[in-house]
Design a protein around this motif. Structure first.
Motif, PDB file in Angstrom:
ATOM      1  N   ILE A 101     -16.138  20.283 -17.029  1.00 27.67           N
ATOM      2  CA  ILE A 101     -14.176  19.722 -16.067  1.00 27.67           C
ATOM      3  C   ILE A 101     -14.225  19.523 -17.280  1.00 27.67           C
ATOM      4  N   ASP A 102     -12.769  19.588 -17.967  1.00 27.96           N
ATOM      5  CA  ASP A 102     -12.376  19.205 -20.338  1.00 27.96           C
ATOM      6  C   ASP A 102     -10.742  19.178 -19.690  1.00 27.96           C
ATOM      7  N   PRO A 103     -10.281  18.318 -19.925  1.00 28.11           N
ATOM      8  CA  PRO A 103      -8.437  17.843 -20.401  1.00 28.11           C
ATOM      9  C   PRO A 103      -8.153  18.898 -21.377  1.00 28.11           C
ATOM     10  N   ALA A 146     -16.631  18.676 -21.996  1.00 24.06           N
ATOM     11  CA  ALA A 146     -16.825  20.138 -22.705  1.00 24.06           C
ATOM     12  C   ALA A 146     -17.536  20.145 -23.644  1.00 24.06           C
ATOM     13  N   GLY A 147     -17.464  18.719 -24.768  1.00 26.15           N
ATOM     14  CA  GLY A 147     -17.949  18.939 -26.008  1.00 26.15           C
ATOM     15  C   GLY A 147     -19.166  19.358 -26.642  1.00 26.15           C
ATOM     16  N   ASN A 148     -19.979  18.605 -27.217  1.00 31.24           N
ATOM     17  CA  ASN A 148     -21.271  19.530 -27.890  1.00 31.24           C
ATOM     18  C   ASN A 148     -22.039  19.318 -26.902  1.00 31.24           C
ATOM     19  N   MET A 149     -22.448  17.697 -26.684  1.00 30.46           N
ATOM     20  CA  MET A 149     -23.648  17.173 -25.604  1.00 30.46           C
ATOM     21  C   MET A 149     -23.461  18.025 -24.432  1.00 30.46           C
ATOM     22  N   GLY A 150     -21.720  18.295 -23.966  1.00 24.33           N
ATOM     23  CA  GLY A 150     -21.503  18.898 -22.345  1.00 24.33           C
ATOM     24  C   GLY A 150     -22.398  19.980 -22.270  1.00 24.33           C
ATOM     25  N   HIS A 177     -29.427   9.844 -20.823  1.00 21.05           N
ATOM     26  CA  HIS A 177     -29.421   9.852 -22.190  1.00 21.05           C
ATOM     27  C   HIS A 177     -29.939  10.847 -22.879  1.00 21.05           C
ATOM     28  N   PHE A 178     -28.755  11.819 -23.212  1.00 24.68           N
ATOM     29  CA  PHE A 178     -29.851  13.106 -23.380  1.00 24.68           C
ATOM     30  C   PHE A 178     -29.501  13.200 -24.735  1.00 24.68           C
ATOM     31  N   PHE A 179     -30.266  13.499 -25.741  1.00 23.82           N
ATOM     32  CA  PHE A 179     -30.846  13.570 -27.758  1.00 23.82           C
ATOM     33  C   PHE A 179     -29.595  14.519 -27.606  1.00 23.82           C
ATOM     34  N   THR A 180     -29.403  15.195 -28.893  1.00 19.48           N
ATOM     35  CA  THR A 180     -28.912  16.009 -29.389  1.00 19.48           C
ATOM     36  C   THR A 180     -29.691  17.347 -30.396  1.00 19.48           C
ATOM     37  N   PRO A 181     -30.252  18.562 -29.562  1.00 19.60           N
ATOM     38  CA  PRO A 181     -29.417  19.459 -29.507  1.00 19.60           C
ATOM     39  C   PRO A 181     -29.908  19.596 -27.240  1.00 19.60           C
ATOM     40  N   ALA A 239     -20.046  13.218 -20.536  1.00 18.11           N
ATOM     41  CA  ALA A 239     -20.162  13.211 -21.489  1.00 18.11           C
ATOM     42  C   ALA A 239     -18.825  13.461 -22.421  1.00 18.11           C
ATOM     43  N   ALA A 240     -18.003  12.397 -21.538  1.00 18.57           N
ATOM     44  CA  ALA A 240     -16.875  12.157 -22.455  1.00 18.57           C
ATOM     45  C   ALA A 240     -16.298  11.655 -23.943  1.00 18.57           C
ATOM     46  N   PRO A 241     -16.015  10.832 -24.389  1.00 15.83           N
ATOM     47  CA  PRO A 241     -15.735  10.431 -26.273  1.00 15.83           C
ATOM     48  C   PRO A 241     -16.346   9.197 -25.948  1.00 15.83           C
ATOM     49  N   GLU A 242     -17.326   8.058 -26.583  1.00 16.31           N
ATOM     50  CA  GLU A 242     -17.699   7.418 -26.742  1.00 16.31           C
ATOM     51  C   GLU A 242     -16.835   6.410 -26.340  1.00 16.31           C
ATOM     52  N   ASN A 243     -15.707   5.686 -25.254  1.00 13.62           N
ATOM     53  CA  ASN A 243     -15.259   4.989 -25.436  1.00 13.62           C
ATOM     54  C   ASN A 243     -14.972   4.301 -24.004  1.00 13.62           C
ATOM     55  N   SER A 274      -8.384  24.099 -25.322  1.00  5.61           N
ATOM     56  CA  SER A 274      -9.190  24.380 -26.356  1.00  5.61           C
ATOM     57  C   SER A 274     -10.420  24.165 -26.554  1.00  5.61           C
ATOM     58  N   SER A 275     -11.662  22.943 -25.666  1.00  5.16           N
ATOM     59  CA  SER A 275     -12.379  22.955 -25.519  1.00  5.16           C
ATOM     60  C   SER A 275     -13.114  23.603 -24.650  1.00  5.16           C
ATOM     61  N   ARG A 276     -12.310  23.266 -23.780  1.00  4.09           N
ATOM     62  CA  ARG A 276     -12.891  24.563 -22.838  1.00  4.09           C
ATOM     63  C   ARG A 276     -12.856  26.039 -23.259  1.00  4.09           C
ATOM     64  N   LEU A 309     -11.770   4.136 -21.507  1.00  6.02           N
ATOM     65  CA  LEU A 309     -11.939   5.898 -21.021  1.00  6.02           C
ATOM     66  C   LEU A 309     -12.260   6.122 -20.438  1.00  6.02           C
ATOM     67  N   LYS A 310     -14.217   6.142 -20.206  1.00  5.73           N
ATOM     68  CA  LYS A 310     -15.469   6.486 -19.153  1.00  5.73           C
ATOM     69  C   LYS A 310     -15.405   5.610 -17.747  1.00  5.73           C
ATOM     70  N   GLN A 311     -14.610   4.665 -17.914  1.00  2.00           N
ATOM     71  CA  GLN A 311     -14.813   3.904 -16.446  1.00  2.00           C
ATOM     72  C   GLN A 311     -13.488   3.731 -16.274  1.00  2.00           C
ATOM     73  N   SER A 319     -24.157   8.672 -16.346  1.00  2.00           N
ATOM     74  CA  SER A 319     -23.367   8.472 -18.133  1.00  2.00           C
ATOM     75  C   SER A 319     -23.855   9.143 -19.091  1.00  2.00           C
ATOM     76  N   ASN A 320     -23.447  10.107 -20.439  1.00  2.00           N
ATOM     77  CA  ASN A 320     -25.146  10.112 -21.127  1.00  2.00           C
ATOM     78  C   ASN A 320     -23.677   9.509 -22.180  1.00  2.00           C
ATOM     79  N   THR A 321     -23.564   8.173 -21.945  1.00  2.00           N
ATOM     80  CA  THR A 321     -22.994   7.810 -23.185  1.00  2.00           C
ATOM     81  C   THR A 321     -24.391   7.487 -24.301  1.00  2.00           C
ATOM     82  N   SER A 322     -24.396   6.629 -25.346  1.00  2.00           N
ATOM     83  CA  SER A 322     -25.263   7.208 -26.391  1.00  2.00           C
ATOM     84  C   SER A 322     -25.480   5.545 -26.989  1.00  2.00           C
ATOM     85  N   GLY A 323     -24.889   3.917 -25.645  1.00  2.00           N
ATOM     86  CA  GLY A 323     -25.471   3.222 -25.829  1.00  2.00           C
ATOM     87  C   GLY A 323     -24.314   2.040 -25.190  1.00  2.00           C
TER      88      GLY A 323
HETATM   89  N1  LIG Z   1     -23.303  14.121 -30.659  1.00  2.00           N
HETATM   90  C1  LIG Z   1     -24.166  13.627 -30.303  1.00  2.00           C
HETATM   91  O1  LIG Z   1     -25.471  14.011 -30.925  1.00  2.00           O
HETATM   92  C2  LIG Z   1     -24.283  12.450 -29.330  1.00  2.00           C
HETATM   93  C3  LIG Z   1     -25.858  12.490 -28.785  1.00  2.00           C
HETATM   94  C4  LIG Z   1     -27.042  11.721 -27.224  1.00  2.00           C
HETATM   95  C5  LIG Z   1     -24.964  11.134 -26.397  1.00  2.00           C
HETATM   96  N2  LIG Z   1     -23.544  11.204 -26.768  1.00  2.00           N
HETATM   97  C6  LIG Z   1     -22.590  10.386 -26.468  1.00  2.00           C
HETATM   98  O2  LIG Z   1     -22.090  11.735 -25.134  1.00  2.00           O
HETATM   99  C7  LIG Z   1     -20.696  11.724 -25.309  1.00  2.00           C
HETATM  100  C8  LIG Z   1     -19.903  13.013 -25.598  1.00  2.00           C
HETATM  101  O3  LIG Z   1     -20.137  12.853 -26.682  1.00  2.00           O
HETATM  102  P1  LIG Z   1     -20.246  14.709 -27.451  1.00  2.00           P
HETATM  103  O4  LIG Z   1     -20.666  14.523 -29.144  1.00  2.00           O
HETATM  104  O5  LIG Z   1     -20.276  16.014 -26.905  1.00  2.00           O
HETATM  105  O6  LIG Z   1     -17.842  14.469 -28.150  1.00  2.00           O
HETATM  106  P2  LIG Z   1     -17.755  15.227 -28.104  1.00  2.00           P
HETATM  107  O7  LIG Z   1     -16.642  15.082 -28.527  1.00  2.00           O
HETATM  108  O8  LIG Z   1     -18.027  17.061 -28.707  1.00  2.00           O
HETATM  109  O9  LIG Z   1     -16.739  15.996 -26.862  1.00  2.00           O
HETATM  110  C9  LIG Z   1     -16.200  14.869 -26.249  1.00  2.00           C
HETATM  111  C10 LIG Z   1     -15.497  16.295 -25.379  1.00  2.00           C
HETATM  112  O10 LIG Z   1     -14.852  14.998 -24.281  1.00  2.00           O
HETATM  113  C11 LIG Z   1     -13.294  15.363 -24.175  1.00  2.00           C
HETATM  114  N3  LIG Z   1     -13.043  14.785 -23.300  1.00  2.00           N
HETATM  115  C12 LIG Z   1     -11.662  13.816 -23.980  1.00  2.00           C
HETATM  116  N4  LIG Z   1     -10.773  13.260 -22.629  1.00  2.00           N
HETATM  117  C13 LIG Z   1     -11.592  13.991 -21.421  1.00  2.00           C
HETATM  118  C14 LIG Z   1     -11.392  12.697 -20.543  1.00  2.00           C
HETATM  119  N5  LIG Z   1     -10.305  12.665 -19.994  1.00  2.00           N
HETATM  120  N6  LIG Z   1     -12.173  13.515 -19.005  1.00  2.00           N
HETATM  121  C15 LIG Z   1     -13.050  14.540 -19.681  1.00  2.00           C
HETATM  122  N7  LIG Z   1     -12.851  15.307 -20.970  1.00  2.00           N
HETATM  123  C16 LIG Z   1     -12.498  14.244 -22.010  1.00  2.00           C
HETATM  124  C17 LIG Z   1     -13.104  16.403 -25.236  1.00  2.00           C
HETATM  125  O11 LIG Z   1     -12.299  16.964 -24.998  1.00  2.00           O
HETATM  126  C18 LIG Z   1     -14.231  16.974 -26.049  1.00  2.00           C
HETATM  127  O12 LIG Z   1     -13.942  18.163 -25.257  1.00  2.00           O
HETATM  128  C19 LIG Z   1     -20.746  10.471 -26.106  1.00  2.00           C
HETATM  129  O13 LIG Z   1     -20.282   8.803 -25.074  1.00  2.00           O
HETATM  130  C20 LIG Z   1     -21.674  10.716 -27.006  1.00  2.00           C
HETATM  131  O14 LIG Z   1     -21.894   8.708 -27.249  1.00  2.00           O
HETATM  132  C21 LIG Z   1     -23.403  12.183 -28.396  1.00  2.00           C
END
Ligand SMILES: NC(=O)c1ccc[n+]([C@@H]2O[C@H](COP(=O)([O-])OP(=O)(O)OC[C@H]3O[C@@H](n4cnc5c(N)ncnc54)[C@H](O)[C@@H]3O)[C@@H](O)[C@H]2O)c1
Length: 306
Positions: A35-37, A14-18, A129-133, A78-82, A40-42, A85-87, A105-109
């Protein structure tokens, strides 16, 4: 055909993209669980979504554990780009979600095949793959892995059109897909120009916005080459390509800024100072201005085939 739990979306992260992805779907009548562990993100997500969708509280919920995705027909991660972690998320998700849920997956790449390699049932997995916003920019890249069923791709493309998006199918699982390859080529050259002292950051951005950007909204780079003339373009490439930036590692200018903690808007400083009242105001208005531009250019109509 995917039918179980229709119009229920689970967003993982539940970050920026989620958050923006949830806003988009809920604004089109879907239920969404975020869903976010992170507590503070929730909490921040709750504040942002209630403010964006004051009438839709009953369609929204927040949970810490992946079990909450159990009845969602569509799951967007839409969890961090790792990669690892995603797997791990996908492995755990498979154990809880309904058999015909589509997992995206909303992975950037990151390679969609690599992400899918841990799944027992990769035929229902793909990239969106969505683009922000994400609730404003019309385009979404859809990337199949080598096992994705074409019916799932068709289904997701239809769902994205239904929520007002313009989906494009990326035919090869290539790092950065299409959008980020184009974007990074431009950004690398822009940083290189700044590093070489060719112009100020403001002037480089002004050229990109008011010469290229404004035209790009109407004619893509290939259309524009046809308009300019391919012979003209060919002649330019002969002397220009050897001079373009082609370093394979982050430019020192970028690495130094990151090393100093100058991360851009999130830290207050990057190529610009984002703490000034002018920049703060511009940032605040940015999404509304983009939304007006999308309306003006008919991106929504394009998405619905009109
Ligand atoms: N920011 C962008 O412009 C953008 C654009 C397109 C794609 N993306 C991709 O979208 C994904 C998310 O990016 P973002 O910018 O929203 O990141 P972000 O840091 O804003 O949000 C990530 C969220 O994931 C949560 N998180 C961490 N571990 C988790 C887990 N195990 N399970 C569930 N949630 C977990 C974090 O608490 C955080 O709220 C990444 O893969 C990123 O590459 C980002």
């Amino acid at each position: 055909m995917v039918q179980t739990a229709p119009r229920k979306l689970a967003v993982i992260g539940a970050g920026n993209m989620g958050n923006a992805i949830a806003i988009l779907f809920v604004a089109h009548g879907w239920q969404a669980v975020l869903i976010d562990p992170s507590d503070s993100s929730r909490e921040k997500s709750r504040e942002r979504l209630f403010a964006a969708l004051p009438q839709s509280a009953s369609l929204l919920s927040w949970e810490a554990g992946l079990e909450a995705a159990h009845d969602a027909g569509l799951i967007i991660e839409a969890a961090p780009e790792n990669l690892s972690l995603k797997q791990e998320i996908f492995t755990r998700l498979e154990a809880v979600c309904v058999p015909d849920a589509v997992i995206a997956s909303n992975t950037s790449g990151i390679s969609i095949n690599q992400l899918a390699s841990v799944l027992k049932h990769p035929k229902r997995f793909l990239g969106t793959h969505f683009f922000t916003p994400a609730d404003v920019i019309p385009l979404v890249e859809v990337i199949a892995c080598e096992h994705t069923l074409p019916t799932h791709c068709d289904h997701i493309m239809a769902v994205l059109r239904e929520v007002g998006k313009l989906p494009v199918l990326v035919r090869k699982d290539i790092p950065g897909f299409i959008g980020n390859r184009l974007q990074h080529a431009l950004a690398r050259e822009a940083m290189s120009l700044l590093e070489k002292g060719v112009a100020s950051a403001e002037d480089i951005d002004t050229v990109a916005k008011w010469a290229l950007g404004i035209r790009l909204a109407i004619t893509g780079p290939l259309e524009q080459r046809d308009i300019n003339g391919l012979d003209v373009h060919h002649a330019i490439t002969e002397y220009l390509y050897p001079d373009l930036e082609n370093r394979q590692t982050p430019l020192p200018l970028l690495s130094n800024k990151v090393g100093q903690g100058h991360l851009g808007v999130k830290s207050g400083k990057g190529f610009y100072d984002w703490t000034t009242p002018e920049r703060k105001a511009a940032l605040k208005e940015k999404d509304a201005t983009l939304r007006q531009l999308v309306e003006l250019l008919g991106g929504r109509q394009a998405a619905s085939g009109g």
